[in-house]
Design an enzyme around this catalytic site. Structure first.
Site, short mmCIF file in Angstrom:
data_model
loop_
_atom_site.label_atom_id
_atom_site.label_comp_id
_atom_site.label_asym_id
_atom_site.label_seq_id
_atom_site.Cartn_x
_atom_site.Cartn_y
_atom_site.Cartn_z
N GLY A 155 46.13 10.43 69.05
CA GLY A 155 46.28 10.30 70.49
C GLY A 155 46.04 11.62 71.19
N THR A 177 37.77 25.90 78.20
CA THR A 177 36.75 24.95 77.78
C THR A 177 37.25 23.88 76.82
OG1 THR A 177 36.11 26.55 76.06
CG2 THR A 177 34.82 26.56 78.10
N THR A 182 45.34 14.32 74.30
CA THR A 182 44.26 14.32 75.28
C THR A 182 42.95 13.83 74.67
OG1 THR A 182 45.26 16.15 76.52
CG2 THR A 182 42.92 15.78 76.84
N ALA A 183 42.63 14.28 73.46
CA ALA A 183 41.36 13.90 72.84
C ALA A 183 41.29 12.40 72.62
CB ALA A 183 41.17 14.65 71.52
N VAL A 191 48.33 22.83 74.64
CA VAL A 191 48.27 24.05 75.45
C VAL A 191 47.06 24.03 76.38
CG1 VAL A 191 49.47 25.42 73.73
CG2 VAL A 191 46.98 25.33 73.69
N LYS A 214 42.74 24.80 90.70
CA LYS A 214 42.21 25.99 90.06
C LYS A 214 40.85 26.33 90.66
CE LYS A 214 40.55 27.87 85.68
NZ LYS A 214 40.27 27.61 84.26
N GLN A 245 28.48 20.50 105.77
CA GLN A 245 27.11 20.11 105.48
C GLN A 245 26.36 21.22 104.74
OE1 GLN A 245 25.91 17.01 106.10
NE2 GLN A 245 28.00 16.54 106.78
#
Length: 493
Positions: free
Chosen positions: A13, A341, A15-16, A47, A78, A146
């Protein structure tokens, strides 16, 4: 394997796992059955609390309401990462999601700034960066302009465990089957493909395609299929992290802080309900006790938990798709979260799988393409991280002296030499980081181009200064009406 893919099994399970389930179910779900196996007894690393702007596109694809997302994950905005003490102690710079000024045909804006600097004009690329201006003044709002020069790209900080729970609820509503249990054994076909997994309670779960989200251990991709691992610690020698949450500050800044220490760096991530903190370090130069002590002494707010040590080896699986197993998340490799990342690598792995989804059966061409793209992505991010370490003038520890003198990849050395010569930047194919990112880190770490593009000479000195002054005014104009970051969150939620 030529069997049509009907049953997809996600092992793990966090996040991945749940992000894989969410995207597959949303995009491909009408033609496949998705089952996710996880155990509450197995903790997650948890983390990965800072992200980069592509996560907003993923949320849009999933149809996630932004206000609900921010509430449920205790998220903040962020705009940038502030790097402190990287070039030298007491030195700092920002890597923002924006870009300075407005580039012209065949010539990036920074060449004009560089020419002005040669003429004695005191300004930096950040004076013309709206993300930087908003970050340093603690301001944010959705800007509806714009003119693309006023774009304000952003991402999120959020609680990773709450994010996984949010995605789990999302997936359950969409029809993803969740099975609770610990995996006892893995079954394989004579070909070596995975046939199924057996839980400790004896339940058998079979599938046609398996997504390994089992974390560092790589239950399927490594422990079962043994694809091997490319170890990159010779380029990125940090191999451990210690993490601890702390009480939130009264004011939440809209950026991540990355603070260099004598054998690594500290992250500080502001959330609505707490701060996320950690120290990434090299165990050859800093003990676990020293790392915990360093982190706890540099929190600036009271810790609300015990420090947790995480061991890792920087690198990647030699094959991230092998037979009928695709590795996503930590099972596929690990790059320290210096540029936030980690969650993006999960997203891109799933998107890549969707693009190459083996509806009528797995073929070698699709697998080879997947692995080539994965390798390129990991390598490009790795080189960008190496850039931060190698371009340092610190000599206060052996760790930093080693980073200065290390051998770096030829592709990175070429990019640095080209920029130093005349400020030229070229984005490699599919590079996650735009020219503006390479620009900010190279300038922030001390590379000053010796020359600039001749197009910058097309303006007279008077025209050049007028153009720069006008651009600075344009970038500053929104600041007068933008609310503070905390005011935005208060009213938006």
């Amino acid at each position: 394997m030529n069997t049509a893919i009907k049953d997809v099994v996600i092992v793990g399970g966090g996040t991945a796992g749940w992000l894989t389930a969410a995207l597959l179910q949303k995009v491909v779900g009408t033609s496949i059955n998705i089952t996710l196996v996880e155990s509450e007894a197995i903790g997650t690393v948890g983390v990965g609390e800072a992200t980069i702007p592509p996560i907003r596109l993923v949320n849009q694809v999933l149809g996630i309401n932004e206000a609900e997302f921010l509430r449920e994950t205790k998220a903040t905005i962020k705009l940038a990462i502030k790097f402190e003490n990287w070039r030298t102690p007491n030195d700092s710079y920002f890597h923002t999601f924006g870009s300075p000024g407005k580039s012209m045909a065949f010539c990036h804006f920074h060449h004009f700034v560089n020419r002005a600097k040669h003429l004695g004009h005191e300004s930096t690329i950040w004076d013309y960066d709206l993300n930087y201006l908003c970050a340093t003044q603690g301001k944010f709002a959705h800007i509806k302009a714009q003119d693309p020069v006023l774009d304000l790209p952003y991402a999120y900080h959020f609680d990773a465990s709450l994010y996984a729970q949010f995605l789990r609820r999302y997936c359950t509503k969409l029809g993803v089957t969740r099975i609770e249990g610990m995996i006892d054994s893995v079954q394989q076909h004579p070909s070596g493909d995975i046939a199924g997994v057996t839980l400790q309670d004896g339940q058998q779960i079979n599938g046609d395609l398996f997504v390994d989200c089992s974390g560092f251990r790589g239950l399927l991709i490594q422990q079962t299929l043994g694809v091997g691992y490319d170890d990159w610690t010779h380029l990125l020698p940090c191999d451990r992290a210690v993490a601890v949450p702390s009480e939130r500050f009264d004011k939440t800044v809209p950026y991540t802080r990355a603070i260099a220490h004598k054998a690594g760096w500290q992250w500080r991530i502001p959330l609505q309900h707490r701060n996320g903190n950690g120290l990434v370090y090299c165990s050859a130069h800093l003990s676990d006790d020293e790392a915990s002590h360093t982190l706890l002494n540099n929190l600036d707010s009271t810790p609300i938990g015990d420090p947790k040590i995480i061991h890792f080896t920087t690198g990647r699986r030699r094959k991230q798709w092998h037979k009928n197993v695709v590795a996503v998340g930590l099972s596929s490799g690990f790059l320290e979260p210096l540029e936030s990342t980690s969650i993006h690598l999960i997203q891109s792995a799933i998107v890549r799988l969707i693009h190459l989804f083996p509806h009528q059966g797995i073929d070698s061409a699709a697998v080879d393409e997947y692995n080539q793209q994965s390798e390129l992505e990991y390598t490009q991010i790795r080189d960008f991280l190496v850039l931060h370490y190698h371009l340092t003038k610190r000599d206060d520890s052996q760790f930093w002296r080693n980073m200065q003198s290390m051998d770096i990849p030829d592709s990175l050395a070429h990019k640095m030499a080209l920029f130093k010569q005349n400020g030229k930047l070229f984005r490699e194919q599919n590079d996650l980081f735009l020219e503006s990112s390479w620009l900010q880190v190279m300038v922030g770490q001390g590379i000053e181009p010796e020359d600039f593009h001749p197009i910058a000479n097309n303006l007279s000195q008077h025209q050049l200064m007028g153009m720069l002054d006008k651009m600075r005014d344009v970038k500053r104009e929104p600041l007068t009406s933008l609310p503070s970051h905390d005011e935005f969150l208060m009213h938006f939620l």
